[in-house]
Design a protein around this motif. Sequence first.
Motif, PDB file in Angstrom:
ATOM      1  N   GLY A 253      32.735  70.801  19.674  1.00 60.09           N
ATOM      2  CA  GLY A 253      33.894  71.016  18.801  1.00 60.09           C
ATOM      3  C   GLY A 253      35.102  71.507  19.552  1.00 60.09           C
ATOM      4  O   GLY A 253      35.098  72.603  20.112  1.00 60.09           O
TER       5      GLY A 253
ATOM      6  N   LEU B 214      35.987  59.470  22.557  1.00 59.42           N
ATOM      7  CA  LEU B 214      36.506  58.252  21.919  1.00 59.42           C
ATOM      8  C   LEU B 214      37.817  57.844  22.576  1.00 59.42           C
ATOM      9  O   LEU B 214      38.062  56.664  22.828  1.00 59.42           O
TER      10      LEU B 214
ATOM     11  N   ARG C 228      35.485  63.548  20.019  1.00 57.02           N
ATOM     12  CA  ARG C 228      36.710  62.756  19.960  1.00 57.02           C
ATOM     13  C   ARG C 228      37.317  62.474  21.321  1.00 57.02           C
ATOM     14  O   ARG C 228      37.889  61.389  21.531  1.00 57.02           O
TER      15      ARG C 228
ATOM     16  N   GLU D 260      24.904  57.578  17.222  1.00 61.00           N
ATOM     17  CA  GLU D 260      25.381  58.082  15.936  1.00 61.00           C
ATOM     18  C   GLU D 260      24.190  58.452  15.045  1.00 61.00           C
ATOM     19  O   GLU D 260      23.032  58.088  15.344  1.00 61.00           O
TER      20      GLU D 260
ATOM     21  N   SER E 215      28.728  63.365  21.970  1.00 62.06           N
ATOM     22  CA  SER E 215      28.283  63.845  20.664  1.00 62.06           C
ATOM     23  C   SER E 215      28.003  62.654  19.744  1.00 62.06           C
ATOM     24  O   SER E 215      28.668  61.616  19.851  1.00 62.06           O
ATOM     25  N   PRO E 216      27.007  62.789  18.863  1.00 62.44           N
ATOM     26  CA  PRO E 216      26.724  61.665  17.945  1.00 62.44           C
ATOM     27  C   PRO E 216      27.942  61.343  17.067  1.00 62.44           C
ATOM     28  O   PRO E 216      28.533  62.245  16.474  1.00 62.44           O
ATOM     29  N   MET E 217      28.316  60.073  17.022  1.00 62.53           N
ATOM     30  CA  MET E 217      29.471  59.679  16.197  1.00 62.53           C
ATOM     31  C   MET E 217      29.246  58.343  15.517  1.00 62.53           C
ATOM     32  O   MET E 217      29.156  57.293  16.172  1.00 62.53           O
TER      33      MET E 217
ATOM     34  N   HIS F 192      25.991  69.358   8.668  1.00 60.95           N
ATOM     35  CA  HIS F 192      27.083  68.623   8.009  1.00 60.95           C
ATOM     36  C   HIS F 192      26.847  68.242   6.551  1.00 60.95           C
ATOM     37  O   HIS F 192      27.401  67.247   6.068  1.00 60.95           O
TER      38      HIS F 192
ATOM     39  N   VAL G 158      36.411  70.575  22.352  1.00 59.17           N
ATOM     40  CA  VAL G 158      36.377  70.587  23.822  1.00 59.17           C
ATOM     41  C   VAL G 158      37.032  69.289  24.301  1.00 59.17           C
ATOM     42  O   VAL G 158      36.567  68.200  23.977  1.00 59.17           O
TER      43      VAL G 158
ATOM     44  N   GLN H 181      20.048  60.384  17.339  1.00 60.43           N
ATOM     45  CA  GLN H 181      20.144  61.364  16.259  1.00 60.43           C
ATOM     46  C   GLN H 181      19.512  60.768  15.006  1.00 60.43           C
ATOM     47  O   GLN H 181      19.984  59.760  14.480  1.00 60.43           O
TER      48      GLN H 181
ATOM     49  N   HIS I 256      18.912  65.579  12.758  1.00 61.77           N
ATOM     50  CA  HIS I 256      20.226  65.941  12.202  1.00 61.77           C
ATOM     51  C   HIS I 256      20.020  66.817  10.967  1.00 61.77           C
ATOM     52  O   HIS I 256      19.606  66.336   9.919  1.00 61.77           O
TER      53      HIS I 256
HETATM   54  C1  FNR Z   1      31.476  62.601  14.052  1.00 63.16           C
HETATM   55  N1  FNR Z   1      30.566  63.646  14.033  1.00 63.16           N
HETATM   56  C2  FNR Z   1      29.236  63.383  13.798  1.00 63.16           C
HETATM   57  N2  FNR Z   1      28.314  64.370  13.919  1.00 63.16           N
HETATM   58  C3  FNR Z   1      26.996  64.106  13.805  1.00 63.16           C
HETATM   59  O1  FNR Z   1      26.187  65.021  13.935  1.00 63.16           O
HETATM   60  N3  FNR Z   1      26.572  62.833  13.538  1.00 63.16           N
HETATM   61  C4  FNR Z   1      27.432  61.803  13.386  1.00 63.16           C
HETATM   62  O2  FNR Z   1      27.010  60.657  13.202  1.00 63.16           O
HETATM   63  C5  FNR Z   1      28.817  62.079  13.468  1.00 63.16           C
HETATM   64  N4  FNR Z   1      29.751  61.100  13.279  1.00 63.16           N
HETATM   65  C6  FNR Z   1      31.055  61.308  13.661  1.00 63.16           C
HETATM   66  C7  FNR Z   1      31.949  60.241  13.711  1.00 63.16           C
HETATM   67  C8  FNR Z   1      33.243  60.433  14.179  1.00 63.16           C
HETATM   68  C9  FNR Z   1      34.177  59.262  14.279  1.00 63.16           C
HETATM   69  C10 FNR Z   1      33.666  61.729  14.583  1.00 63.16           C
HETATM   70  C11 FNR Z   1      35.047  61.972  15.123  1.00 63.16           C
HETATM   71  C12 FNR Z   1      32.799  62.782  14.484  1.00 63.16           C
HETATM   72  C13 FNR Z   1      30.950  64.967  14.554  1.00 63.16           C
HETATM   73  C14 FNR Z   1      30.980  64.967  16.079  1.00 63.16           C
HETATM   74  O3  FNR Z   1      29.686  64.728  16.612  1.00 63.16           O
HETATM   75  C15 FNR Z   1      31.500  66.309  16.638  1.00 63.16           C
HETATM   76  O4  FNR Z   1      30.581  67.323  16.282  1.00 63.16           O
HETATM   77  C16 FNR Z   1      32.883  66.641  16.119  1.00 63.16           C
HETATM   78  O5  FNR Z   1      33.752  65.537  16.228  1.00 63.16           O
HETATM   79  C17 FNR Z   1      33.492  67.832  16.868  1.00 63.16           C
HETATM   80  O6  FNR Z   1      33.566  67.571  18.251  1.00 63.16           O
HETATM   81  P1  FNR Z   1      34.954  67.084  18.956  1.00 63.16           P
HETATM   82  O7  FNR Z   1      35.317  65.773  18.377  1.00 63.16           O
HETATM   83  O8  FNR Z   1      35.981  68.149  18.656  1.00 63.16           O
HETATM   84  O9  FNR Z   1      34.606  67.008  20.413  1.00 63.16           O
END
Ligand code: FNR
Length: 366
Positions: free
Chosen positions: A313, A340, A337, A59, A24-26, A191, A315, A102, A188
């Motif tokens: 979310g 990560l 996460r 990200e 997932s994008p982070m 959020h 998982v 993204q 994107h």
């Molecule tokens: C995110 N999330 C997020 N989502 C997104 O659309 N773009 C982003 O750049 C980010 N950045 C981001 C950074 C960090 C450190 C976290 C933990 C989360 C949300 C992420 O992609 C995801 O949708 C959520 O974390 C829920 O999924 P998990 O973590 O429960 O698997």
Amino acid sequence: APMSELFSPLSLRDLEIPNRLAVSPMCQYSCDTDGLPTEWHRVHLGSRAVGGAGIVMTEATAVEPRGRITPHDLGIWSDEHAEALEPITQFIREQGGVPGIQLAHAGHKASKRRPWDGNVPIAPDETDPDGAEGWEVLSPSPDAYPPFDGDRPAMRKADYDDIQTVIDAYREAAERSLAAGFEIAEVHAAHGYLLHEFLSPATNRREDEYGGSFENRTRLVREVVEAVREVWPDDKPVFVRISGTDWLDDRESWDIDQSVRLARDFAQLGVDLVDVSSGGLHPDQRVPGGPNFQVPLAEAVREGSDVAAGAVGGVTEPAQADAVVRNGRADLVLVGRQFLRDPYFGLRAAGELEDDAAPHWPVQYR
Ligand code: FNR
């Protein structure tokens, strides 16, 4: 060994994605202040490609500088950014993964300190602890800015030229992403960032053709998607991430019914997969949380439209991810996460699901 569904390929247009597990994008907030990737991005994204993810999504990558959440976000607003990202996409492909990007604009949630520096807005005349300056942020309706993290002294109401600038920035960012070697472009629109701010009546009080009715509130994201689709090749997929709901049941807001309706519009515009997250728009949100908490939203989009759906979310377990796909609740599972905590989550999942067709440990590690 039994075939899992998680490690079955997913074909979208002419792209074959080797499995249904995506990073997932982070945001990593690990650029200097120029939006260029650093060694951190190379190692972070590269490790997860080695770890067996079918898709490694970057990200949130800003299409213009004022669309960054923090001064340290990744960007793709110049050719130099595309050139710097190219070795990363090449490495992901060498590991058997599909690189996705993204494309993001943070709207009125831009110009903030990094989470570990307090997460608060940086005014244009202030700096963060690294000396990075803040800027004026773009909003559909500054008067509807939700009370996030204190005051917002410098908000600009997006006028017609700003809106055109954003659409053009998305189009050019998509062209550069292609040049950089990405195979999936994800818009994107979740959020509480710019495109979501236009979608939700809780943050959009405009009275022009970009506010009011469903058609008007969805106009900007539809125009952005059209611009991206225009330059993104016909043989490659476009994704959109949405918030399936604002979780604001006590007021006019964005909800799953509107999301399903929008997904049908997206299908007409050539979107291949809707990645269904939720929330992030307003601090009064009441998010249920827990394992699979957003999966029903992906399921509703998948049932109600002709696009594929991605679930994300909560998982964390291989069998859990496999069941989401096996039970037809989503076509793709995005993991944040857990990836990560464990960059090799994909390889561990392949082992636990005992799937021979799944990604293998690299020869160097066997
Ligand atoms: C995110 N999330 C997020 N989502 C997104 O659309 N773009 C982003 O750049 C980010 N950045 C981001 C950074 C960090 C450190 C976290 C933990 C989360 C949300 C992420 O992609 C995801 O949708 C959520 O974390 C829920 O999924 P998990 O973590 O429960 O698997």
